[in-house]
Design a protein around this motif. Structure first.
Motif, mmCIF file in Angstrom:
data_model
loop_
_atom_site.group_PDB
_atom_site.id
_atom_site.type_symbol
_atom_site.label_atom_id
_atom_site.label_comp_id
_atom_site.label_asym_id
_atom_site.label_seq_id
_atom_site.Cartn_x
_atom_site.Cartn_y
_atom_site.Cartn_z
ATOM 1 N N GLU A 119 0.807 -1.215 0.000
ATOM 2 C CA GLU A 119 0.000 0.000 0.000
ATOM 3 C C GLU A 119 0.840 1.266 0.000
ATOM 4 O O GLU A 119 0.483 2.257 -0.586
ATOM 5 N N HIS B 110 -3.475 -7.661 6.185
ATOM 6 C CA HIS B 110 -2.163 -7.018 6.311
ATOM 7 C C HIS B 110 -2.169 -6.198 7.599
ATOM 8 O O HIS B 110 -3.221 -5.802 8.079
ATOM 9 N N HIS C 119 -1.073 -3.034 10.378
ATOM 10 C CA HIS C 119 -0.752 -1.605 10.486
ATOM 11 C C HIS C 119 -0.262 -1.311 11.892
ATOM 12 O O HIS C 119 -0.736 -1.913 12.857
ATOM 13 N N THR D 112 -6.575 4.338 9.621
ATOM 14 C CA THR D 112 -6.976 4.258 8.220
ATOM 15 C C THR D 112 -8.396 4.818 8.092
ATOM 16 O O THR D 112 -9.263 4.558 8.926
ATOM 17 N N HIS E 228 -6.060 -6.045 9.049
ATOM 18 C CA HIS E 228 -7.388 -5.990 8.422
ATOM 19 C C HIS E 228 -7.307 -6.382 6.960
ATOM 20 O O HIS E 228 -6.229 -6.460 6.375
HETATM 21 MN MN MN Z 1 -4.804 -1.228 5.251
#
Ligand code: MN
Length: 313
Positions: A9, A73, A75, A80, A117
């Motif tokens: 990302e 993935h 964080h 977010t 998430h």
């Molecule tokens: Mn994410």
């Protein structure tokens, strides 16, 4: 391109800075099967207020296609913000939340010390997909808080000069969001849905801002804006003249300059390479916990190059 790389990302290679004017062009990046316009971070500007990542995708036809497919993935160190203009996306996380989001609603996930998430188009999804994915860096004092997820089905709305304004975070034009924030910040959508709109938007002089167009076009302080472009407005101004033809939609993001040196790598926002390395190892060891209900493999972290992380930017 491997699946892991395709789903990275965050920008390891930030968008180049423009010469002279504070209008920057995003670059295309791939997130799973979809192409996004990545507008932040910039090489010379890592954050605007606490906003540290801006992706805009669509509008695109996803009828009979995968649509969004971002496998589990991790964080750390950020929130977010998932915001749609069209379509639907299903969020699942390691706290056990499962939440479908539709246009006009807000999914806000606070990673704090760590969360995982997945975000996917549901099996029977809307034929259109259009939205933005934003990250808010947590300030140093709050970045190890417990992870949390909140969904706001209704956001405060107001109007100004023909713009319909939805306030995602913070306060704008007298409307204030209940969403959890950790620094002085604002995020809002301005839509000229009913016809051409023009207003002098009141903004806080202690905030820096960016404005970008997600549909149609706009003029901001005499600067013409198209989708994919990011206009930066420094602190010190109390208003911004904004005009847009019918059918156009803009996003305004801002906040008090963070004043902290962020280290961003993959899906992590940290301060030191040691933190990035520890989070990567924790993900590889499964320590973020499973994302329940997701069928398929989680994302793998790309190879960690600590020497590159340490290079001055
Ligand atoms: Mn994410």
């Amino acid at each position: 391109m491997s699946t892991a790389e395709a789903n990275v990302e965050v920008a390891n290679d930030p968008v180049p800075e423009p010469k002279g004017f504070d209008l920057t062009e995003g670059r295309n990046a791939r997130v799973g099967d979809i192409t996004v316009r990545r507008m932040l971070p910039l090489r010379l500007r890592r954050s605007v207020g606490a906003w540290c990542f801006i992706d805009h995708y669509g509008p695109m036809d996803v009828d009979g296609k995968t649509g969004m497919l971002v496998p589990p993935h991790p964080h750390i160190g950020l929130q977010t913000v998932t915001w749609l203009l069209a379509g639907d996306v299903l969020h699942r996380d390691s706290l056990g939340f499962e939440q479908l989001i539709r246009p006009g609603q807000l999914n806000l996930m606070t990673s704090g010390r760590g969360i995982a998430h997945a975000e996917v188009s549901p099996a029977d999804h809307d034929p259109q997909l259009h939205g933005v994915q934003l990250w808010v860096a947590l300030p140093d004092a709050s970045r190890h808080v417990e992870p949390a997820f909140e969904h706001h089905g209704e956001l405060p709305r107001t109007g100004l000069g023909g713009f319909a304004i939805s306030v995602l975070l913070g306060e704008l034009a007298g409307a204030g969001s209940m969403a959890t924030t950790f620094s002085p910040i604002v995020g809002a959508q301005l839509s000229a849905a009913a016809g051409p709109a023009s207003c002098v938007l009141p903004v806080r002089p202690d905030y820096e801002h960016v404005i970008f167009v997600v549909a149609g076009q706009a003029g901001v302080e005499g600067v013409r804006l198209h989708p994919g472009q990011l206009l930066y407005l420094p602190t010190g101004r109390r208003e911004a003249a904004v005009a847009a033809p019918a059918g156009s939609t803009l996003m305004l993001l801002g906040g008090v300059p963070l004043g902290e040196q962020l280290l961003m790598w993959w899906n992590f926002v940290a301060r030191t390479p040691a933190e990035i390395s520890a989070a990567t190892t924790a993900w590889q060891l499964g320590e973020f916990g499973p994302v329940g209900g997701y069928q398929g493999d989680p994302m793998q972290a790309p190879p960690l190059d600590v020497a590159r992380l340490l290079k001055p930017r």
